[in-house]
Scaffold this motif. Structure first.
Motif, PDB file in Angstrom:
ATOM      1  N   ALA A   2       0.864  -1.187   0.000  1.00 61.05           N
ATOM      2  CA  ALA A   2       0.000   0.000   0.000  1.00 61.05           C
ATOM      3  C   ALA A   2       0.898   1.234   0.000  1.00 61.05           C
ATOM      4  O   ALA A   2       1.094   1.882   1.028  1.00 61.05           O
ATOM      5  CB  ALA A   2      -0.921  -0.007   1.210  1.00 61.05           C
ATOM      6  N   PRO A   3       1.454   1.578  -1.156  1.00 55.79           N
ATOM      7  CA  PRO A   3       2.415   2.693  -1.206  1.00 55.79           C
ATOM      8  C   PRO A   3       1.783   4.064  -1.052  1.00 55.79           C
ATOM      9  O   PRO A   3       2.493   5.037  -0.798  1.00 55.79           O
ATOM     10  CB  PRO A   3       3.064   2.534  -2.587  1.00 55.79           C
ATOM     11  CG  PRO A   3       2.067   1.783  -3.403  1.00 55.79           C
ATOM     12  CD  PRO A   3       1.347   0.880  -2.453  1.00 55.79           C
ATOM     13  N   VAL A  63       5.119  -1.961   9.192  1.00 53.93           N
ATOM     14  CA  VAL A  63       5.834  -0.700   9.044  1.00 53.93           C
ATOM     15  C   VAL A  63       7.332  -0.972   9.150  1.00 53.93           C
ATOM     16  O   VAL A  63       7.770  -1.864   9.882  1.00 53.93           O
ATOM     17  CB  VAL A  63       5.412   0.349  10.095  1.00 53.93           C
ATOM     18  CG1 VAL A  63       3.935   0.681   9.945  1.00 53.93           C
ATOM     19  CG2 VAL A  63       5.717  -0.120  11.507  1.00 53.93           C
ATOM     20  N   ASN A  64       8.103  -0.215   8.387  1.00 53.06           N
ATOM     21  CA  ASN A  64       9.558  -0.300   8.403  1.00 53.06           C
ATOM     22  C   ASN A  64      10.079   0.877   9.219  1.00 53.06           C
ATOM     23  O   ASN A  64       9.945   2.024   8.793  1.00 53.06           O
ATOM     24  CB  ASN A  64      10.091  -0.244   6.970  1.00 53.06           C
ATOM     25  CG  ASN A  64      11.603  -0.374   6.899  1.00 53.06           C
ATOM     26  OD1 ASN A  64      12.308  -0.189   7.883  1.00 53.06           O
ATOM     27  ND2 ASN A  64      12.111  -0.683   5.712  1.00 53.06           N
ATOM     28  N   HIS A 102       5.634   1.673   3.453  1.00 52.79           N
ATOM     29  CA  HIS A 102       6.925   2.367   3.475  1.00 52.79           C
ATOM     30  C   HIS A 102       6.676   3.841   3.222  1.00 52.79           C
ATOM     31  O   HIS A 102       5.942   4.201   2.301  1.00 52.79           O
ATOM     32  CB  HIS A 102       7.863   1.824   2.390  1.00 52.79           C
ATOM     33  CG  HIS A 102       8.299   0.412   2.600  1.00 52.79           C
ATOM     34  ND1 HIS A 102       9.442   0.067   3.282  1.00 52.79           N
ATOM     35  CD2 HIS A 102       7.726  -0.757   2.213  1.00 52.79           C
ATOM     36  CE1 HIS A 102       9.570  -1.258   3.297  1.00 52.79           C
ATOM     37  NE2 HIS A 102       8.539  -1.780   2.654  1.00 52.79           N
ATOM     38  N   PHE A 103       7.280   4.690   4.007  1.00 57.58           N
ATOM     39  CA  PHE A 103       7.308   6.146   3.788  1.00 57.58           C
ATOM     40  C   PHE A 103       5.989   6.881   4.092  1.00 57.58           C
ATOM     41  O   PHE A 103       6.019   8.095   4.255  1.00 57.58           O
ATOM     42  CB  PHE A 103       7.696   6.483   2.332  1.00 57.58           C
ATOM     43  CG  PHE A 103       9.014   5.920   1.899  1.00 57.58           C
ATOM     44  CD1 PHE A 103      10.204   6.352   2.476  1.00 57.58           C
ATOM     45  CD2 PHE A 103       9.076   4.943   0.916  1.00 57.58           C
ATOM     46  CE1 PHE A 103      11.424   5.834   2.069  1.00 57.58           C
ATOM     47  CE2 PHE A 103      10.294   4.418   0.503  1.00 57.58           C
ATOM     48  CZ  PHE A 103      11.464   4.864   1.080  1.00 57.58           C
ATOM     49  N   THR A 104       4.849   6.192   4.113  1.00 54.32           N
ATOM     50  CA  THR A 104       3.565   6.909   4.097  1.00 54.32           C
ATOM     51  C   THR A 104       2.712   6.586   5.317  1.00 54.32           C
ATOM     52  O   THR A 104       1.850   5.702   5.278  1.00 54.32           O
ATOM     53  CB  THR A 104       2.786   6.547   2.819  1.00 54.32           C
ATOM     54  OG1 THR A 104       2.751   5.117   2.686  1.00 54.32           O
ATOM     55  CG2 THR A 104       3.435   7.154   1.591  1.00 54.32           C
ATOM     56  N   PRO A 105       2.903   7.298   6.423  1.00 59.67           N
ATOM     57  CA  PRO A 105       2.077   7.080   7.615  1.00 59.67           C
ATOM     58  C   PRO A 105       0.583   7.240   7.340  1.00 59.67           C
ATOM     59  O   PRO A 105      -0.239   6.524   7.919  1.00 59.67           O
ATOM     60  CB  PRO A 105       2.585   8.147   8.588  1.00 59.67           C
ATOM     61  CG  PRO A 105       4.001   8.394   8.167  1.00 59.67           C
ATOM     62  CD  PRO A 105       3.986   8.279   6.673  1.00 59.67           C
ATOM     63  N   ASN A 106       0.218   8.161   6.445  1.00 56.34           N
ATOM     64  CA  ASN A 106      -1.215   8.356   6.193  1.00 56.34           C
ATOM     65  C   ASN A 106      -1.840   7.129   5.535  1.00 56.34           C
ATOM     66  O   ASN A 106      -2.989   6.778   5.820  1.00 56.34           O
ATOM     67  CB  ASN A 106      -1.461   9.623   5.353  1.00 56.34           C
ATOM     68  CG  ASN A 106      -0.641   9.666   4.075  1.00 56.34           C
ATOM     69  OD1 ASN A 106       0.119   8.754   3.775  1.00 56.34           O
ATOM     70  ND2 ASN A 106      -0.799  10.759   3.330  1.00 56.34           N
TER      71      ASN A 106
END
Length: 696
Positions: free
Chosen positions: A76-77, A124-125, A106-110
């Protein structure tokens, strides 16, 4: 943590180094399939489709479940893909598939906060969830470092609260290749850095009274991966934690290499009772991964039934590593041995033995399978990159002349009658070797021995000199631990005798799979595992089972520096399969490099090109570059970081675009795909690392 600190750690990362005992973890509820506690080791994989391709993702998920997956992970980018997980889940449920879904973030908390309201688990990474990865070297004061942790806590808290509200589990998944600049600046590119990266997020979760966690420590280097998981368990236990462990070697590759590399890392930990779920990362279709994972874990079902399954973990008893005094399970230390006959032990690479005693010893072409390619026209041998060092002939005498650099092993009673003993060496039983009138070789003597022999009076009568090599055998159910205990005892005795690790495998037909491996291990899946659809488990054929089991049994010793040679005995298999497996194990453990290594990711919805096709294309033009490591990554998420373990990298940068790396350094950006391989070869040539392939 520095190296001196790691050496001082007691090494209590499992219940027992001698008896199989599974490390009991907290049970975590993931949909209707719980993980940890006394549940079976779960099987999972990840889709490779575009998450916006709802139908394709649903169909692939169904194939994965039918192959044996108990959890399915989907990338889910962005928020768009996270929202579409609801439709994917709806269609799966309408077709009767209730498999828990995991959103990969990856990269996207939202996007994570959206997905956590839909799926059963989010991954989560910690290296890129709310932290930075720009390969910047930054010096932090303690207060600045704490300030960064406070900032991350504020950004991470909303996700934790959503997971608590919706009953969603979370995997905190550290990747060796994507540690944040903050972690790298303080701990370096190390297992300690991997562990601390996860522990920071775990402590934050506990501060928020959230405990529905699963933890992973992935690396493309099995040795690093094993050390990181061990150190994680040590650290968790010290802080009163026992979260379930998700095991995997990331970017393991494809084919034999990917299976062996995965088995070395995953199998080593399973042998010590660590691991609650397994994902084998192959550059193949994801439904091909589950049968491999099942084959890895199924042998522990019977061991769990036979062991004293502890309700409480017990790390209080002195471990063999403590008694041995100096060895740390968190740092690679090759066991010190003397060099016998200037050929085995000491600083020599581990040697390979194959058994040719049942082959046609009238035809020199029989040596082709051992890596000595006979030319009848020239009447000479050419050595392949994977050419064995010893051939065992038992009591059989060849009718042709062997190449001068290939050593022959004979059973003692046959060897002593040989008229010409040049390059020929005896294999003794322990009883034969201690006889006063034994005719020992002045060059090299191999003696079959087991762990149990060390406690006998017979062993005490052994004459010891620097021509002696042990051939270590076992028939124990937990054979790896039995052989490891042998090495520990040798260290306690102060003996530096080189050791060839020998394992024997036999096969027979089984109801559940095409073949079943017989080495005292259970072939059943054990209660609680899904039964794979007909045909999927059958893909785990004899060569694959040998690769997985031998890589586990021998790899677990080699990653700790035990073993000066390996000898795989499998009478039902062709010699070339045994030879390839042996060298594959040595390659995966970085003990002996005999070919190009490809660090290729397993593909997912983020991938920007066909990984399987591209990997084969790159392999077809570079497979002769012995010793080079080439990373092939479908996207930027893990790509740059994983280049830390590769000499060169080929990473998807956008549709039709490739970025090329030298180590972690970007050399060329946004190269057109049609030119990218030629450009990569040009970089290798510029560096002086290119050789022209041999003309066959």
């Amino acid at each position: 943590m520095n190296a001196d600190f790691l050496k001082a750690l007691p090494g209590r990362y499992c219940n027992s180094l001698t008896d199989y005992s599974r490390f009991v973890t907290r049970e975590v509820q993931i949909g209707d399939v719980p993980m940890g506690g006394n549940n079976p080791i779960r099987i999972q994989s990840m889709t490779t489709t575009d998450t916006m391709d709802t139908r394709g993702t649903v169909e692939q998920t169904i194939r994965m479940v039918d192959a044996g997956c108990e959890y399915v992970r989907i990338t889910a980018p962005s928020i768009k893909e996270a929202n579409n997980l609801a439709e994917i889940k709806r269609q799966l449920r309408s077709r009767g598939y209730t498999v828990p879904l995991v959103a990969d973030i990856h990269f996207t908390p939202n996007a994570a906060e959206v997905a956590a309201r839909i799926v059963e688990k989010v991954r989560v990474n910690p290296g890129n969830y709310a932290d930075k990865k720009r390969f910047d070297e930054i010096e932090y004061t303690d207060s600045e470092y704490q300030g960064e942790l406070d900032r991350i806590f504020q950004k991470f808290t909303p996700l934790v609260n959503i997971c608590k509200e919706y009953g969603t589990a979370m995997r905190i998944g550290t990747n060796h290749g994507s540690l944040s600049d903050r972690i790298m600046s303080r701990y370096g590119d190390t297992p300690q850095g991997m562990v601390e990266s996860a522990m920071e997020f775990m402590r934050m979760c506990e501060a928020l009274n959230y405990y529905n966690l699963v933890i992973s420590m992935k690396s493309s280097n099995p040795q690093v991966m094993v050390q990181a998981y061990r150190l994680l368990v040590e650290t968790m236990v010290a802080e009163g934690m026992n979260y379930p462990l998700h095991l995997g070697v990331t970017e393991a590759g494809d084919g034999e290499d990917g299976r062996i590399k995965s088995a070395v890392g995953i199998g080593t930990l399973l042998e010590d009772g660590l691991g609650d779920t397994v994902r084998v990362s192959l550059t193949e279709e994801p439904e091909a991964e589950a049968p491999v994972a099942i084959a890895l874990v199924e042998r522990y079902a019977k061991r769990s039934q036979n062991s004293k399954f502890k309700i409480q973990n017990d790390f209080t008893a002195p471990s063999p590593s403590e008694r041995a005094g100096e060895r740390s399970p968190y740092i690679y230390q090759k066991r010190e041995t003397y060099e016998a006959n200037a050929f085995i032990g000491g600083h020599m690479v581990p040697r390979v033995v194959v058994d040719l005693s049942q082959q046609n010893l009238k035809d020199p072409a029989v040596l082709n399978a051992a890596g000595y390619l006979y030319s009848s026209l020239l009447d000479k041998y050419n050595m392949a990159d994977q050419s064995v060092d010893f051939v065992y002939l038992a009591d059989q005498l060849p009718s042709f002349t062997f190449p001068g650099n290939l050593k022959q092993l004979y059973d003692y009673n046959t060897w002593k009658e040989l008229a010409n003993q040049t390059n020929c060496h005896p294999v003794f039983t322990l009883n034969e070797y201690i006889q006063p009138d034994a005719n020992r070789s002045s060059a090299l003597n191999l003696v079959r021995i087991s762990h149990a022999d060390l406690e006998t009076d017979t062993f005490g009568q052994m004459p010891l000199d620097h021509n002696l090599v042990f051939v270590l055998e076992t028939h124990e159910l937990h054979g790896m631990a039995d052989q490891r205990s042998f090495f520990v005892k040798l260290q306690e005795f102060g003996l530096q005798v080189p050791v060839i690790v020998k394992r024997s495998y036999q096969f027979e037909e089984s109801e559940n799979s095409k073949f079943e491996i017989q080495n005292g291990d259970d072939g059943g899946l054990g209660s609680g595992h899904p039964q794979p659809a007909t045909g999927h488990l059958a893909q785990t054929d004899v060569p694959t089972l040998l690769q997985l089991h031998a890589a586990t049994d021998m790899g677990a010793l080699l990653v700790d520096g035990f073993g000066d040679g390996i000898w795989i005995e499998a009478p039902e298999l062709p010699v070339n399969v045994i030879t390839s497996t042996a060298f594959g194990i040595l390659q995966a453990t970085r003990s002996r490099i005999s070919k190009t290594e490809y660090i290729s990711c397993p593909s997912c919805g983020r991938t920007l090109f066909d990984l399987q096709e591209t990997t084969q294309m790159i392999r077809s033009r570079t497979s002769h570059l012995k010793g080079l490591k080439i990373g092939i990554m479908g996207c930027i998420v893990n790509g740059p970081g994983e280049m830390a373990d590769a000499d060169y990298g080929y990473v998807g940068a956008g549709p039709g675009k490739i970025t090329l790396y030298r180590g972690k350094e970007v050399v060329k950006k946004n190269v057109n795909t049609v030119n990218a391989l030629d450009e990569l070869i040009g970089i290798i040539q510029e560096d002086g690392n290119w050789v022209e392939p041999a003309i066959v």
